[in-house]
Design a protein around this motif. Sequence first.
Motif, PDB file in Angstrom:
ATOM      1  N   MET A  72       0.976  -1.278   0.342  1.00 42.52           N
ATOM      2  CA  MET A  72      -0.019  -0.531   0.082  1.00 42.52           C
ATOM      3  C   MET A  72       1.035   1.300  -0.233  1.00 42.52           C
ATOM      4  N   ALA A  73       2.204   1.128   0.566  1.00 40.90           N
ATOM      5  CA  ALA A  73       2.948   2.116   0.876  1.00 40.90           C
ATOM      6  C   ALA A  73       3.358   2.395  -0.388  1.00 40.90           C
ATOM      7  N   ARG A  74       3.347   1.290  -1.392  1.00 43.74           N
ATOM      8  CA  ARG A  74       3.922   1.653  -2.130  1.00 43.74           C
ATOM      9  C   ARG A  74       3.326   2.455  -3.370  1.00 43.74           C
ATOM     10  N   TYR A  75       2.305   1.851  -3.771  1.00 44.36           N
ATOM     11  CA  TYR A  75       1.370   2.527  -4.140  1.00 44.36           C
ATOM     12  C   TYR A  75       1.123   3.702  -4.569  1.00 44.36           C
ATOM     13  N   MET A 132       2.281  13.036   2.192  1.00 45.39           N
ATOM     14  CA  MET A 132       2.235  12.250   2.295  1.00 45.39           C
ATOM     15  C   MET A 132       1.388  11.439   2.743  1.00 45.39           C
ATOM     16  N   LYS A 133      -0.097  10.971   2.048  1.00 49.27           N
ATOM     17  CA  LYS A 133      -0.673   9.626   2.844  1.00 49.27           C
ATOM     18  C   LYS A 133       0.561   8.304   2.870  1.00 49.27           C
ATOM     19  N   VAL A 134       1.002   8.338   2.476  1.00 50.09           N
ATOM     20  CA  VAL A 134       1.840   7.180   2.848  1.00 50.09           C
ATOM     21  C   VAL A 134       2.713   6.839   4.189  1.00 50.09           C
ATOM     22  N   SER A 172       9.830   0.824  -9.040  1.00 49.83           N
ATOM     23  CA  SER A 172       8.793   1.256  -7.790  1.00 49.83           C
ATOM     24  C   SER A 172       9.402   1.336  -7.032  1.00 49.83           C
ATOM     25  N   GLU A 173      10.427   1.700  -6.942  1.00 51.50           N
ATOM     26  CA  GLU A 173      11.134   1.743  -4.397  1.00 51.50           C
ATOM     27  C   GLU A 173      10.287   3.076  -3.797  1.00 51.50           C
ATOM     28  N   CYS A 174       9.568   3.030  -3.305  1.00 53.18           N
ATOM     29  CA  CYS A 174       8.735   3.244  -2.226  1.00 53.18           C
ATOM     30  C   CYS A 174       9.516   4.739  -1.841  1.00 53.18           C
ATOM     31  N   LEU A 175       8.944   6.215  -2.568  1.00 52.90           N
ATOM     32  CA  LEU A 175       9.384   8.053  -2.344  1.00 52.90           C
ATOM     33  C   LEU A 175      10.459   7.653  -2.992  1.00 52.90           C
TER      34      LEU A 175
END
Length: 498
Positions: A183-186, A206-208, A483-486
């Motif tokens: 979910m965080a990556r999305y 950020m929503k993450v 696609s790595e988070c952040l």
Amino acid sequence: MQSNRKCKTCRTRRIKCDGAEPICNKCIKAQRTCVPLEDTESHAFTIHIENQYASGEEQRPRGPRSSLTPLQPTLQLRTRAVAYFMQNHFQMFEDMPDVSMTWAECFHEWGAAGNRSDMVDLGLSSLSLAVFAKAQSWKPAAMEGCGLYLQLLQAMQTRIPRIHRGDLSQNEIDECLLTIHFMARYESLVQSQSEDGDEKMALQSMKVWFHFDGAVAILKSWSNSRQEHKTPTSAIKLTRRTIIRTNLLREQRIAEWLAHGSSFGEFGTSQQFDSIVGNIINLHQEYLALKQKSANQDISTFDIETLFQTSYEIERDILDWPSKLPYRYAFTESDSLRSSNTPVDPFTLSPTLICAKPGYSLLWNEYHSMGMLLINTRLKIINLVSPENRHPEHEAAVEPSIYQFNSWTEKLINMIPFSLGKIPELSSTAGKPEAIPEGEVFKPYKANLAVWSIAIASSLEMLDPERREFFRRHLEKMAAASSECLIGYVLSGYWMVL
């Protein structure tokens, strides 16, 4: 992840399918599209019927059978997206050190234990569809991914009361942590493509972070549990490590209960390196607090001296740490791997650094980037004092510190070609490895071995402009594929500069 599932691709090629989910390992290694048998059986196939030839009603034509239509299954978009994501963005690395384990290894370990979860499937599918939509510029994939993500949000909301009560089982904890990761990556992938405006405000809002805060709540609940024989799983260890590193982005100190790796099953070199990383991040946060204080009032030389000496204590630890690693993780220098008949790739500098396995480079990339952050922080601590008021010890520390900073910088730069697969790993049975053609495009999942470390390095104030431009130029290429988070926010310029 073993199951009764069979792959249509393996069956067509008469290969024994290993039944792994969401795609079989044989298809991953062969870089084929893995088609679940149940998906093909639920869709229409166009097959030319040849009974008229067998009965003699018509004469079979000579030459190529151009009139025959090959097997053409109409694959579900979700299936295609997951297969694409797993093959290109989420592959495992062999024999990863514990301290460098990625979420791909964690996910497959969880699945190999026979675990299944609708929430994890929704998280993986929604992220896969978002990545697929970005890579293929395919809006229907983005819309389907959004729909699945909304379903997942509703499912997670039903778990929130139990998370607050702390009554999740171990399997449910792992299920939630894996889901939160997807979910965080999305969230970060989608928001980085749609949000504009002030970068720092966008990053902090950020929503993450809601997902990371949820992961913190789960870890804290697990930590406070009074179970006598609780065992920290890979998901718990990796979540803790991820949260510690995001504290650098959020400009937060590491919580005391989170700082002690032994409480989360860490030991040996893994525990030591986690401690070093945590100490560097905390030192940086203490410097920021001292800098803020200096803007409003004079700061004491005692405060500066305390941080200055702490930086040397951490440096002694980080310089000593590699000597405690198993020999197989070591890297070596090689300047004979470049192809002489191809253009010079700006990544490929001499001498290049290579390891026995690709995944080992993740360990060294983070090691060198954290060392750079440490020295960068020390030099900025010294700069809090005007030159005429500096202690002689501070002045004497500048030149050696810059030398060490540049040494770690060069090692990080020279590990990049190997991390991206442009240089093959060492072999214990062969001689010198041959160079891979420099024009080949690296796989997105390999960018994850270096993208976080380069993001840190590219944002350090003490880095000279030429090297910063080198890092940022190639960081942009790597982040575009990853696609790595952040990562989208790292490129925003918010970290200009630490």
